[in-house]
Scaffold this motif. Structure first.
Motif, mmCIF file in Angstrom:
data_model
loop_
_atom_site.group_PDB
_atom_site.id
_atom_site.type_symbol
_atom_site.label_atom_id
_atom_site.label_comp_id
_atom_site.label_asym_id
_atom_site.label_seq_id
_atom_site.Cartn_x
_atom_site.Cartn_y
_atom_site.Cartn_z
ATOM 1 N N SER A 52 15.490 -0.727 -4.032
ATOM 2 C CA SER A 52 16.076 0.002 -5.442
ATOM 3 C C SER A 52 17.634 -0.442 -5.626
ATOM 4 O O SER A 52 18.037 -0.311 -6.631
ATOM 5 C CB SER A 52 15.877 1.421 -5.386
ATOM 6 N N LEU A 53 18.274 -0.697 -4.486
ATOM 7 C CA LEU A 53 19.806 -1.134 -4.661
ATOM 8 C C LEU A 53 19.720 -2.510 -4.646
ATOM 9 O O LEU A 53 21.103 -3.168 -4.541
ATOM 10 C CB LEU A 53 20.486 -0.472 -3.164
ATOM 11 N N ASN A 54 18.670 -3.232 -4.963
ATOM 12 C CA ASN A 54 18.701 -4.751 -5.149
ATOM 13 C C ASN A 54 18.920 -5.592 -3.613
ATOM 14 O O ASN A 54 19.672 -6.454 -3.970
ATOM 15 C CB ASN A 54 19.771 -5.143 -6.224
ATOM 16 N N PRO A 80 11.168 -9.164 -1.327
ATOM 17 C CA PRO A 80 12.242 -9.704 -1.984
ATOM 18 C C PRO A 80 12.662 -8.794 -2.893
ATOM 19 O O PRO A 80 12.007 -7.972 -3.395
ATOM 20 C CB PRO A 80 11.637 -10.945 -2.513
ATOM 21 N N ALA A 81 14.038 -8.693 -3.353
ATOM 22 C CA ALA A 81 14.570 -7.850 -4.196
ATOM 23 C C ALA A 81 14.188 -8.638 -5.698
ATOM 24 O O ALA A 81 14.051 -9.840 -5.579
ATOM 25 C CB ALA A 81 16.030 -7.602 -4.055
ATOM 26 N N GLY A 82 14.424 -7.784 -6.774
ATOM 27 C CA GLY A 82 14.441 -8.517 -8.221
ATOM 28 C C GLY A 82 15.498 -9.491 -8.276
ATOM 29 O O GLY A 82 16.643 -9.545 -7.783
ATOM 30 N N GLY A 83 15.426 -10.437 -9.154
ATOM 31 C CA GLY A 83 16.371 -11.291 -9.497
ATOM 32 C C GLY A 83 16.631 -12.322 -8.306
ATOM 33 O O GLY A 83 15.830 -12.769 -7.615
ATOM 34 N N ASP A 84 17.951 -12.958 -8.140
ATOM 35 C CA ASP A 84 18.186 -13.753 -7.187
ATOM 36 C C ASP A 84 19.284 -12.930 -6.313
ATOM 37 O O ASP A 84 20.329 -13.623 -5.935
ATOM 38 C CB ASP A 84 18.793 -15.062 -7.782
ATOM 39 N N LEU A 89 0.709 -1.130 0.002
ATOM 40 C CA LEU A 89 -0.171 0.072 0.036
ATOM 41 C C LEU A 89 1.041 1.092 0.081
ATOM 42 O O LEU A 89 0.664 2.150 -0.580
ATOM 43 C CB LEU A 89 -1.030 0.200 1.094
ATOM 44 N N SER A 90 1.975 1.299 0.672
ATOM 45 C CA SER A 90 2.651 2.340 0.933
ATOM 46 C C SER A 90 3.820 2.765 -0.167
ATOM 47 O O SER A 90 3.981 3.913 -0.858
ATOM 48 C CB SER A 90 3.615 2.592 1.999
ATOM 49 N N LYS A 91 4.306 1.646 -0.841
ATOM 50 C CA LYS A 91 5.471 1.804 -1.883
ATOM 51 C C LYS A 91 5.229 0.768 -2.958
ATOM 52 O O LYS A 91 6.108 0.778 -3.974
ATOM 53 C CB LYS A 91 6.833 1.474 -1.188
ATOM 54 N N ASN A 92 4.097 0.269 -2.987
ATOM 55 C CA ASN A 92 3.793 -0.844 -4.339
ATOM 56 C C ASN A 92 4.948 -1.915 -4.213
ATOM 57 O O ASN A 92 5.344 -2.265 -5.319
ATOM 58 C CB ASN A 92 3.524 -0.114 -5.483
ATOM 59 N N LEU A 93 5.372 -2.396 -3.035
ATOM 60 C CA LEU A 93 6.271 -3.362 -2.961
ATOM 61 C C LEU A 93 5.874 -4.705 -2.858
ATOM 62 O O LEU A 93 4.725 -4.631 -1.721
ATOM 63 C CB LEU A 93 7.334 -3.080 -2.085
ATOM 64 N N ASP A 94 6.107 -5.712 -3.406
ATOM 65 C CA ASP A 94 5.292 -6.889 -3.015
ATOM 66 C C ASP A 94 6.297 -7.626 -1.949
ATOM 67 O O ASP A 94 7.440 -7.372 -1.793
ATOM 68 C CB ASP A 94 5.812 -7.981 -4.085
#
Length: 344
Positions: free
Chosen positions: A138-140, A103-107, A77-82
């Motif tokens: 954003s910094l993975n 979780p960050a993107g990728g692995d 809700l706050s930052k559209n982060l899963d």
């Protein structure tokens, strides 16, 4: 027959019988005024002592039972982060902890564990924590946000200044390591930073720490905070509160390893951030802790005029730039001998 020959008792001459007998009287000695005054003064003294001890009991109770608001949002809700709702045990198995794993993107095998402060929960709105979680993402970096026991949404417990909380943070670190993360950064605020320092004394799974407005519960900082609200004498106030804390939260100040923390040279990079206008944790604490660090990637940023836990709000660009530089130098495959210290 004469009178003496009868069985009558002889009448004694001059005897007069009093039909009314008076009850004996109890003579009361007058109460001296000085006795009254002494009794009154003793009563007043005992009342004042009772009030003085009760005041310290209230202070100890407040320290042990912070008021914490309920959760009002979530990363989506706050930052559209899963994110995932997660639970994990404290390292000592004393309770289950609740939190969010983003979780960050990728692995990505890098995770930042946020360690919130006293009187707050995982959201810690005044920092604001969601913004920093979004920046870390954003910094993975994977991100773990969780509630300490004193901020739990259910089964809430007392605050212990890091004794129990350090075990809870160690449980969080173990949890992200079990998820395959190879690099773990603890980002702590206020008492959450002090808790991180305590946990790091025994953990080998921390690769770096960012400590904002570090508050370490010790006699000096506790008395400094009390004086912000009420002018009490240092002695015997500290001694009385020290006796009452174990009764109210099961923790003695002697059980908090603040002496070890204040002399520790941590093997991993640590960044201290502190404001000179911090009214809860005087900035010389951060300076002294930073002086003890020999890791070349460690550093300190003392911000002129900034306040407790408000440095990001007051200097957002400089704050994020410094954090980004620090995180880039913490990488485990980087040679620390070639790393320059992070300073501002």
């Amino acid at each position: 027959m004469s009178q003496s020959s009868r069985g009558d008792l002889p009448v004694q001459s001059g005897f007069k019988e009093n039909p009314k007998k008076e009850a004996p009287t109890l003579e009361l000695k007058p109460i001296r005024l000085k006795h009254v005054i002494v009794a009154l003064l003793l009563s007043i003294l005992f009342f004042l002592i009772f009030c003085f001890v009760s005041l310290h009991g209230y202070i100890a109770w407040v320290l042990s039972n912070p008021t914490v608001a309920p959760l009002y949002s979530n990363p989506k809700l706050s930052k559209n982060l899963d994110y995932e709702d997660v639970s994990f045990p404290a390292a000592d198995g004393s309770r289950m902890m609740q939190g969010w794993y983003i979780p960050a993107g990728g692995d990505s095998a890098k995770t930042i564990v946020f360690s919130h402060g006293y009187g707050a929960n995982r959201e810690e709105a005044w920092i604001p924590m969601y913004d920093l979680a979004h920046y870390a993402h954003s910094l993975n970096f994977n991100v773990l946000m969780f509630d300490y026991g004193f901020a739990a949404q259910s089964n809430r417990e007392v605050a212990t200044g890091g004794k129990k909380e350090a075990q809870q943070l160690l449980g969080a670190i173990r949890f992200v390591k079990q998820r395959g993360n190879e690099e773990v950064i603890v980002w702590g605020f206020s008492m959450g930073a002090g808790t991180a320092l305590q946990a790091a004394l025994t953990s080998k799974d921390i690769d770096g720490m960012i400590l904002d407005s570090t508050f370490l519960l010790e006699p000096d900082t506790m008395y400094h905070n009390i004086r912000q609200h009420i002018d009490l004498p240092r002695h015997p106030s500290l001694e009385i509160i020290g006796l009452l804390l174990p009764v109210l939260n099961g923790t003695s100040l002697h059980q908090i390893p603040y002496t070890d923390v204040k002399s520790a040279d941590y093997p991993f990079p640590t960044l201290f951030i502190h404001g000179t206008k911090d009214e809860k944790a005087p900035y010389p604490i951060a300076e002294k802790l930073a002086e003890n660090q020999s890791n070349p990637a460690s550093g300190v940023w003392i911000v002129e005029g900034s306040h407790h836990e408000l440095i990001f709000r007051e200097h957002p660009k400089e704050y994020l730039r410094l954090v980004s530089t620090f995180l880039s130098r913490v990488s485990r495959d980087q040679d620390p001998a070639k790393t320059e210290p992070v300073t501002k």
